[in-house]
Design an enzyme around this catalytic site. Structure first.
Site, PDB file in Angstrom:
ATOM      1  N   GLU A 498     -21.592   1.887 -14.328  1.00 34.67           N
ATOM      2  CA  GLU A 498     -21.521   3.221 -14.253  1.00 34.67           C
ATOM      3  C   GLU A 498     -21.882   4.006 -13.097  1.00 34.67           C
ATOM      4  OE1 GLU A 498     -21.804   5.224 -17.988  1.00 34.67           O
ATOM      5  OE2 GLU A 498     -21.139   3.581 -19.445  1.00 34.67           O
TER       6      GLU A 498
HETATM    7  C1  FAD Z   1     -24.001  -6.284 -16.440  1.00 36.93           C
HETATM    8  C2  FAD Z   1     -22.811  -5.482 -16.233  1.00 36.93           C
HETATM    9  C3  FAD Z   1     -21.878  -4.969 -16.908  1.00 36.93           C
HETATM   10  C4  FAD Z   1     -20.791  -4.316 -16.367  1.00 36.93           C
HETATM   11  N1  FAD Z   1     -19.794  -3.782 -17.095  1.00 36.93           N
HETATM   12  C5  FAD Z   1     -18.665  -3.517 -16.651  1.00 36.93           C
HETATM   13  C6  FAD Z   1     -17.399  -3.261 -17.541  1.00 36.93           C
HETATM   14  O1  FAD Z   1     -17.546  -3.176 -18.682  1.00 36.93           O
HETATM   15  N2  FAD Z   1     -16.265  -3.042 -16.866  1.00 36.93           N
HETATM   16  C7  FAD Z   1     -16.131  -2.739 -15.482  1.00 36.93           C
HETATM   17  O2  FAD Z   1     -14.990  -2.330 -14.936  1.00 36.93           O
HETATM   18  N3  FAD Z   1     -17.294  -3.117 -14.599  1.00 36.93           N
HETATM   19  C8  FAD Z   1     -18.369  -3.396 -15.280  1.00 36.93           C
HETATM   20  N4  FAD Z   1     -19.625  -3.626 -14.348  1.00 36.93           N
HETATM   21  C9  FAD Z   1     -19.235  -3.607 -13.049  1.00 36.93           C
HETATM   22  C10 FAD Z   1     -20.073  -2.345 -12.377  1.00 36.93           C
HETATM   23  O3  FAD Z   1     -19.611  -1.173 -12.612  1.00 36.93           O
HETATM   24  C11 FAD Z   1     -20.307  -2.670 -10.762  1.00 36.93           C
HETATM   25  O4  FAD Z   1     -21.408  -3.696 -10.807  1.00 36.93           O
HETATM   26  C12 FAD Z   1     -20.564  -1.579 -10.146  1.00 36.93           C
HETATM   27  O5  FAD Z   1     -19.650  -0.641  -9.996  1.00 36.93           O
HETATM   28  C13 FAD Z   1     -21.407  -1.740  -8.813  1.00 36.93           C
HETATM   29  O6  FAD Z   1     -20.316  -2.679  -8.169  1.00 36.93           O
HETATM   30  P1  FAD Z   1     -21.051  -4.193  -7.442  1.00 36.93           P
HETATM   31  O7  FAD Z   1     -21.976  -4.792  -8.237  1.00 36.93           O
HETATM   32  O8  FAD Z   1     -19.779  -4.731  -6.934  1.00 36.93           O
HETATM   33  O9  FAD Z   1     -21.801  -3.626  -6.093  1.00 36.93           O
HETATM   34  P2  FAD Z   1     -21.218  -3.167  -4.879  1.00 36.93           P
HETATM   35  O10 FAD Z   1     -20.265  -2.063  -4.985  1.00 36.93           O
HETATM   36  O11 FAD Z   1     -21.020  -4.257  -3.887  1.00 36.93           O
HETATM   37  O12 FAD Z   1     -22.420  -2.286  -4.149  1.00 36.93           O
HETATM   38  C14 FAD Z   1     -23.722  -3.098  -3.721  1.00 36.93           C
HETATM   39  C15 FAD Z   1     -24.690  -1.967  -3.461  1.00 36.93           C
HETATM   40  O13 FAD Z   1     -24.071  -0.874  -2.409  1.00 36.93           O
HETATM   41  C16 FAD Z   1     -24.305   0.296  -2.806  1.00 36.93           C
HETATM   42  N5  FAD Z   1     -23.222   0.978  -2.456  1.00 36.93           N
HETATM   43  C17 FAD Z   1     -22.006   1.011  -2.273  1.00 36.93           C
HETATM   44  N6  FAD Z   1     -21.116   1.862  -1.735  1.00 36.93           N
HETATM   45  C18 FAD Z   1     -22.053   2.747  -1.475  1.00 36.93           C
HETATM   46  C19 FAD Z   1     -22.123   4.112  -0.525  1.00 36.93           C
HETATM   47  N7  FAD Z   1     -20.786   4.567  -0.493  1.00 36.93           N
HETATM   48  N8  FAD Z   1     -23.248   4.533  -0.372  1.00 36.93           N
HETATM   49  C20 FAD Z   1     -24.230   4.070  -0.724  1.00 36.93           C
HETATM   50  N9  FAD Z   1     -24.579   2.923  -1.313  1.00 36.93           N
HETATM   51  C21 FAD Z   1     -23.283   2.266  -1.578  1.00 36.93           C
HETATM   52  C22 FAD Z   1     -24.383   0.232  -4.326  1.00 36.93           C
HETATM   53  O14 FAD Z   1     -24.887   1.352  -4.974  1.00 36.93           O
HETATM   54  C23 FAD Z   1     -25.082  -1.085  -4.739  1.00 36.93           C
HETATM   55  O15 FAD Z   1     -26.388  -0.768  -4.375  1.00 36.93           O
HETATM   56  C24 FAD Z   1     -20.395  -4.173 -15.025  1.00 36.93           C
HETATM   57  C25 FAD Z   1     -21.618  -4.691 -14.205  1.00 36.93           C
HETATM   58  C26 FAD Z   1     -22.507  -5.522 -14.637  1.00 36.93           C
HETATM   59  C27 FAD Z   1     -23.690  -6.090 -13.717  1.00 36.93           C
END
Ligand code: FAD
Length: 812
Positions: A498
């Site tokens: 989220e």
């Molecule tokens: C256990 C689990 C349950 C989940 N459940 C769902 C679900 O039910 N439905 C769904 O759709 N998704 C779900 N997600 C997905 C979750 O919302 C994403 O993992 C999250 O949005 C982050 O995406 P990412 O992991 O690809 O990280 P990335 O987007 O690759 O980010 C990597 C890092 O970069 C940082 N970052 C990215 N952009 C910026 C910026 N502009 N400025 C500063 N920092 C930045 C982030 O904060 C993070 O620390 C789930 C994830 C997990 C791990």
């Protein structure tokens, strides 16, 4: 009178006008009086200053003139520096409502607004649910078994959740749901989370952003009638699929696409989409029966109209639809269901689009609109549960665990983490309840929801890390009696979902707050974008000049309040915490000033300056969290015994705010601005250094013994007075150890340093024999030692079992 005398009078007069935010006409009048005074008392009568004053006065006060001479060119410049905004960014900014966050942005928060808001309370029905089905559910949950043996919730728990409508807390009663308030949802999630994170996540997801929420707000009547009762009864398990391998934080960039086409549905040819997608991390995905799917709708053949790229669209897709592939499971460190899924050429009839054809392309707006509610409830409740469990168990452990012959909680080194756990937990809980109150008043506070999500998950991380350190080996070794490690392992999930926390802190909180909560910025932006140029100019001019006055006012207020320690700011009578309210008012003025100057000097570049934006986010966060602490203490009736924790939390917030103000001034990206503003923001340097050692000692002490304060701090946890339950065992051990302590003191007095746990049996016998203690007292100590032995024990497993496991893995 000479000019030397008039100068301070003029400065004070204008200072008062600025401080009080007086209207322009008053400024002009006061300027005229001052000019007259200067001239009559020796400055000499001269026409020129009157001409200048008259011209400036007319220019600023006659709005039609001001608009054409000043407003128009300023608006032109404003439009040229306004950063370009994508439609997804615009939807994110437009979403939700503002509340106390806007007051904090004003530099002059009206504390009565906050204090007069009645705290959201539970209805009888909600209380009965918490005391009935939620307690029963908690008793059914064995988190060790769930995570290490079953790797799932047991079947009877799944059916219990469906039967008692845990998945339907947000669904209205007319569709068979529970229709609970935000406060009730928060309490339910918090209690379950204190027992099992996996169960809490399973309950949270259908009640957060997902099919249920989207259907209620945007679904067609038929969709609501069909799905909501089935979701309520647990006959459909929903999941929401937004994230994919290529689109995580930047979810709007998803490559998943649906092309408008015709296809066969229920024996007829209908319009729909041919959709292809690859999603991952989808919670409940592996067991979902319906998938809420976000994809980009495209209409290359113009079947729906002229527009080719229709935008992000949300559909509800039964998971048994041909082409849908529900993949295997991810292992996120907890046993809740989570996994990838794909769709290959899946035909999605228009009927499956949430809200039907009318809502094609509105998916992102829907998501942003609905995000704030769930984000303000579930994860903040989960985070608070982590803090409360850490507070209760770590305090107990630090009392029963002795090293160097004394409870470890008496060491100053341990007092520090104990105090942090107590203060951070109080703050999280206060903010949780306050935000639930805002939601129950009908708000959708998007900025506050981001603040809560970030701070309560970071607070949990802090509290659990501290708890782990205090428990040391007892928390490191895994097993059924370890009540911390599973939470420790799944903290990163809460941090990531989220809105991952780094992004939430450095981009969202202030990025959205600066526009939504600021009294004028959004008005200026909307006015500048108004296609009706005349109306736009009028609105822009009004907002801009009010904005200028606002900034000047905050400059003066920041300085005056800093020099006076905020004492002259009006504050309601908050008894022992009144001074904190005035200090926060002062910080609010400095924050508003710096925020304005940052926006003015950095413009669109501020978006890239995430280190600056992150500091602003921390300031706004702690202004809010500290306000929540003040409110909580008031709502609780100012219990004197809670004051150390309250003060600790407030001192900590003030220190963080001041440190971040200092950081912004030291690192301001435009040369000279920091030094120029420092005298207005921190004229006396930094004054708030956080809680004193003595205060930390007092907080730690409160955690080490049963008390009303400790019960209030940890209210809402699931606790059993049973030695079979690891948390219950620790709780009972604490009581026994405290009961035995006076006896041990008698023995120590009689026999000196020879008393310790190793020779306690002999000492007890000697004590009884020599009449130092009686037999009952000796028994008390024996019982305390016995239960402590069990409470501090760690689990061990037959080595052969491990061997088998690894052999199994090798075979696999
Ligand atoms: C256990 C689990 C349950 C989940 N459940 C769902 C679900 O039910 N439905 C769904 O759709 N998704 C779900 N997600 C997905 C979750 O919302 C994403 O993992 C999250 O949005 C982050 O995406 P990412 O992991 O690809 O990280 P990335 O987007 O690759 O980010 C990597 C890092 O970069 C940082 N970052 C990215 N952009 C910026 C910026 N502009 N400025 C500063 N920092 C930045 C982030 O904060 C993070 O620390 C789930 C994830 C997990 C791990």
């Amino acid at each position: 009178m000479s000019g030397i005398i008039w100068l301070p009078i003029i400065i004070v007069a204008f200072g008062v006008l600025a401080y009080r935010r007086s209207p322009l006409a008053t400024w002009t009048g006061v300027a005229a009086v001052l000019l007259l005074g200067v001239q009559l008392t020796g400055g000499g009568l001269s026409l020129l200053p009157w001409i200048v004053l008259g011209a400036v006065g007319v220019l600023l006060n006659v709005k039609s003139l001001r608009r054409s001479v000043l407003g128009k060119p300023i608006m032109k410049w404003f439009k040229s520096v306004l950063p370009p905004m994508s439609s997804t960014e615009k939807d994110a900014i437009d979403a939700g409502t503002v509340w106390w966050d806007a007051e904090l942005f004003s530099g002059r928060p009206n504390w009565n607004t906050l204090l007069r808001t009645p705290r959201a309370e539970l209805t009888d029905e909600e209380k009965a649910f918490l005391e009935g089905p939620v307690e029963e559910l908690c008793r059914m949950l064995d988190d060790w078994k769930i995570n290490h043996e079953l790797d799932d919730l047991p079947p009877e728990v799944w059916s219990f959740l469906g039967k008692h409508r845990f998945f339907a807390m947000i669904i209205p009663k007319e569709y068979g749901g529970l229709d609970f308030s935000a406060r009730a949802q928060s309490e339910v999630v918090m209690k379950i989370a204190s027992r099992s994170g996996a169960a809490a996540v399973t309950v949270m997801v259908p009640n957060s952003l997902g099919p249920g929420e989207l259907l209620m707000h945007y679904g067609t009547q038929e969709q609501k009638q069909h799905f909501l009762p089935r979701l309520s009864r647990g006959e459909e398990i929903p999941a929401f699929a937004l994230t994919g391998p290529w689109a995580g934080s930047d979810a709007g960039s998803m490559p998943d696409a649906g092309v408008v086409c015709k296809g066969e549905y229920k024996g007829k040819e209908v319009l729909g989409f041919r959709v292809n997608w690859a999603k991952r991390y989808i919670t409940l995905g592996p067991v979902a029966t319906i998938l809420g799917l976000a994809f980009k709708a495209q209409d290359p053949d113009g079947l729906l109209g002229q527009q080719k790229d229709l935008g992000i669209t949300c559909a509800l897709i039964p998971t048994d639809t041909p082409g849908v592939e529900i993949g295997l499971r991810h292992d996120p460190g907890g046993a809740f269901m989570n996994g990838p899924n794909t769709g290959t050429d899946v035909f999605v009839p228009m009927e499956w689009i949430i809200g039907g054809q009318a809502q094609v392309g509105n998916g992102w707006k829907m998501l942003m609109d609905c995000l704030s509610v769930g984000r303000a409830i579930s994860l903040p409740a989960l985070g608070t549960a982590g803090g409360k469990a850490a507070a209760r168990m770590t305090g107990a452990y630090a009392r029963v665990r002795r090293q160097f012959k004394i409870p470890i909680g008496r060491f100053e080194g341990i007092e520090e983490p104990l105090a942090r756990i107590g203060g951070v937990t109080y703050r999280m809980d206060a903010a949780r309840v306050l935000t639930a109150t805002a939601l129950d008043l009908g708000g959708k506070p998007s900025v506050l929801s981001a603040i809560l999500k970030y701070n309560n998950t970071e607070g949990m991380r802090q509290a659990i890390n501290d708890a782990m350190d205090v428990h040391a080996g007892r928390a490191v070794c895994l097993g059924p009696s370890n009540y911390l490690a599973q939470t420790y392992q799944t903290v990163p999930v809460a941090i990531t979902v989220e809105g991952a926390n780094i992004l939430t802190r450095s981009m969202i909180i202030f990025g959205q707050g600066a526009i939504r909560c600021h009294p004028y910025v959004l008005k200026e932006m909307l006015a500048a974008a108004d296609p009706d140029e005349q109306a736009g100019l009028k609105a822009f001019d009004d907002a801009f000049f009010a904005h200028v006055g606002f900034t000047i006012s905050n400059l003066v207020r920041s300085l005056v309040l800093a020099v006076t320690g905020g004492r002259i700011a009006p504050a309601p009578d908050l008894g022992p915490t009144s001074a904190y309210a005035t200090r926060l008012t002062r910080m609010s003025a400095s924050f508003a000033l710096l925020a304005d100057i940052a926006m003015l000097t950095l413009g669109g570049d501020l978006k890239r300056r995430e280190k600056i934006s992150g500091r602003f986010a921390d300031i706004l966060s702690h202004l809010y969290m500290a306000s929540a602490v003040l409110k909580r203490f008031e709502d609780d009736g100012r219990p004197e015994e809670d004051l150390p924790i309250v003060r600790w939390a407030l001192d900590d917030s003030l220190a963080i705010i001041e440190e971040r103000l200092d950081g912004i001034l030291r690192n301001f990206p435009v040369a000279g601005v920091g030094p120029l503003l420092r005298p207005f923001v921190l004229p006396l340097g930094r004054r708030f250094r956080g809680a004193s050692d003595q205060l930390g000692h007092n907080v730690a002490k409160l955690l080490l013994s049963p008390s009303a304060t400790r019960d209030r701090l940890t209210d809402g946890l699931f606790l059993q007075r049973s030695e079979e339950d690891p948390m219950g065992l620790m709780e009972l051990a604490l009581e026994k150890v405290i009961a035995g302590e006076p006896v041990e003191r008698k023995l120590a007095k009689a026999f000196g340093a020879s008393v310790n746990t190793v020779n306690m049996d002999a000492v007890l016998e000697k004590g009884v024999a020599e009449g130092v203690i009686d037999a009952a007292e000796a028994e008390l100590v024996r019982e305390a030692m016995d239960i402590t032995t069990r409470a501090i024990a760690v689990d061990d497993f037959p080595g052969v079992e491990k061997k088998d496991k690894s052999a199994g893995q090798e075979a696999a």
